[in-house]
Design a protein around this motif. Structure first.
Motif, mmCIF file in Angstrom:
data_model
loop_
_atom_site.group_PDB
_atom_site.id
_atom_site.type_symbol
_atom_site.label_atom_id
_atom_site.label_comp_id
_atom_site.label_asym_id
_atom_site.label_seq_id
_atom_site.Cartn_x
_atom_site.Cartn_y
_atom_site.Cartn_z
ATOM 1 N N ILE A 44 0.968 -1.167 0.208
ATOM 2 C CA ILE A 44 -0.038 0.151 0.052
ATOM 3 C C ILE A 44 0.824 1.351 -0.041
ATOM 4 O O ILE A 44 2.217 1.279 0.304
ATOM 5 C CB ILE A 44 -0.854 -0.061 1.061
ATOM 6 N N ASN A 45 0.391 2.085 -0.116
ATOM 7 C CA ASN A 45 1.085 3.635 -0.425
ATOM 8 C C ASN A 45 0.969 4.246 1.245
ATOM 9 O O ASN A 45 -0.403 4.444 1.333
ATOM 10 C CB ASN A 45 0.487 4.603 -1.618
ATOM 11 N N VAL A 46 1.857 4.678 1.848
ATOM 12 C CA VAL A 46 1.680 5.244 3.164
ATOM 13 C C VAL A 46 2.473 6.520 3.211
ATOM 14 O O VAL A 46 3.587 6.653 3.329
ATOM 15 C CB VAL A 46 2.374 4.299 4.129
ATOM 16 N N PRO A 47 1.475 7.853 2.712
ATOM 17 C CA PRO A 47 2.129 8.860 2.926
ATOM 18 C C PRO A 47 2.219 9.319 4.451
ATOM 19 O O PRO A 47 1.283 9.261 5.251
ATOM 20 C CB PRO A 47 1.130 9.683 2.083
ATOM 21 N N THR A 56 9.949 23.843 7.152
ATOM 22 C CA THR A 56 8.910 23.453 6.078
ATOM 23 C C THR A 56 8.715 21.802 6.832
ATOM 24 O O THR A 56 9.350 21.378 7.453
ATOM 25 C CB THR A 56 9.487 23.253 4.592
ATOM 26 N N PRO A 57 7.389 21.274 6.428
ATOM 27 C CA PRO A 57 7.028 19.972 6.690
ATOM 28 C C PRO A 57 7.854 18.855 6.272
ATOM 29 O O PRO A 57 8.145 19.071 4.947
ATOM 30 C CB PRO A 57 5.566 19.834 6.526
ATOM 31 N N GLN A 58 8.038 17.916 6.742
ATOM 32 C CA GLN A 58 8.882 16.788 6.021
ATOM 33 C C GLN A 58 8.042 15.652 5.703
ATOM 34 O O GLN A 58 6.869 15.417 6.437
ATOM 35 C CB GLN A 58 9.805 16.217 7.027
ATOM 36 N N ILE A 59 8.043 15.483 4.380
ATOM 37 C CA ILE A 59 7.083 14.607 3.699
ATOM 38 C C ILE A 59 7.504 13.222 3.588
ATOM 39 O O ILE A 59 8.583 13.308 2.814
ATOM 40 C CB ILE A 59 6.525 15.257 2.500
ATOM 41 N N PHE A 60 6.965 12.140 3.735
ATOM 42 C CA PHE A 60 7.470 10.849 3.371
ATOM 43 C C PHE A 60 6.248 10.210 2.572
ATOM 44 O O PHE A 60 5.412 10.185 2.873
ATOM 45 C CB PHE A 60 7.586 10.110 4.504
ATOM 46 N N SER A 61 6.712 9.745 1.254
ATOM 47 C CA SER A 61 5.886 9.009 0.532
ATOM 48 C C SER A 61 6.911 8.617 -0.621
ATOM 49 O O SER A 61 7.554 9.154 -1.407
ATOM 50 C CB SER A 61 4.662 9.968 -0.046
ATOM 51 N N PRO A 62 6.571 7.095 -0.785
ATOM 52 C CA PRO A 62 7.273 6.523 -1.824
ATOM 53 C C PRO A 62 6.999 7.157 -3.166
ATOM 54 O O PRO A 62 7.794 7.268 -3.927
ATOM 55 C CB PRO A 62 6.897 5.119 -1.676
ATOM 56 N N ASP A 63 5.633 7.479 -3.504
ATOM 57 C CA ASP A 63 5.282 7.830 -4.704
ATOM 58 C C ASP A 63 4.500 9.242 -4.351
ATOM 59 O O ASP A 63 3.412 9.512 -3.787
ATOM 60 C CB ASP A 63 3.987 7.045 -5.120
ATOM 61 N N HIS A 64 5.410 10.332 -4.771
ATOM 62 C CA HIS A 64 4.780 11.768 -4.670
ATOM 63 C C HIS A 64 3.685 12.084 -5.626
ATOM 64 O O HIS A 64 2.572 12.764 -5.161
ATOM 65 C CB HIS A 64 5.832 12.715 -4.758
ATOM 66 N N ASP A 65 3.220 11.630 -6.692
ATOM 67 C CA ASP A 65 2.105 11.739 -7.383
ATOM 68 C C ASP A 65 0.750 11.169 -6.475
ATOM 69 O O ASP A 65 -0.397 11.629 -6.660
ATOM 70 C CB ASP A 65 2.117 10.876 -8.686
ATOM 71 N N GLN A 66 1.010 9.996 -5.924
ATOM 72 C CA GLN A 66 0.032 9.414 -5.175
ATOM 73 C C GLN A 66 -0.320 10.192 -3.993
ATOM 74 O O GLN A 66 -1.661 10.461 -3.779
ATOM 75 C CB GLN A 66 0.602 7.821 -4.615
ATOM 76 N N LEU A 67 0.788 10.853 -3.311
ATOM 77 C CA LEU A 67 0.404 11.908 -2.282
ATOM 78 C C LEU A 67 -0.339 13.011 -2.570
ATOM 79 O O LEU A 67 -1.194 13.236 -2.002
ATOM 80 C CB LEU A 67 1.709 12.260 -1.728
#
Length: 139
Positions: free
Chosen positions: A41-44, A54-65
């Motif tokens: 699954i995608n876990v943003p 700035t906030p820290q963003i973790f997501s394997p797929d930025h488009d999905q985020l």
């Protein structure tokens, strides 16, 4: 033996607070990666601290985020289901109550059977004889 429990209150020392934040932040990202890999699954995740610019963003797929954020904006907060700890306990209580009702019913049926298995294979004459026997006991 286990570790001592940590009281849940803000850490007063800024240096310790930042160190703890960094360690726990890395652990959260590691757990998110494991969850994404194991469950496919995608876990943003968006992490923000007042100390960060700035906030820290973790997501394997930025488009999905981006798609997920767009869905959130379209549906709004009322369209998203929140599952709090109280919801967990409420659901658990309902499940236990349902199991209790089933167990009580099963115990009642075991104590006072409402059907005898030997009647399933009985002929009509046998059933009539059984009914006559019941009538004799009632008189």
């Amino acid at each position: 033996m286990g570790r001592a429990k940590i009281t849940m209150e803000p850490i007063s020392d800024p240096k310790k607070r930042k160190f703890t934040f960094n360690i726990r932040n890395e652990n959260m990202i590691q757990k998110a990666r494991q969850l994404a890999t194991l469950c496919d699954i995608n876990v943003p995740m968006i992490l923000y601290s007042d100390d960060q610019e700035t906030p820290q963003i973790f997501s394997p797929d930025h488009d999905q985020l981006k798609r997920l954020i767009d869905v959130y904006k379209r549906t709004g907060p009322e369209g998203i289901k929140y599952y709090a700890l109280s919801d967990y306990y409420t659901d658990r209580k309902i499940k236990i109550e349902e199991e209790l009702v089933k167990a009580k019913k099963k115990n009642l049926e075991a104590k006072f059977p409402s059907w005898f298995d030997f009647l399933d294979n009985c002929t009509e004459a046998g059933l009539r004889k059984f009914a006559e026997g019941l009538e004799k006991k009632n008189h």
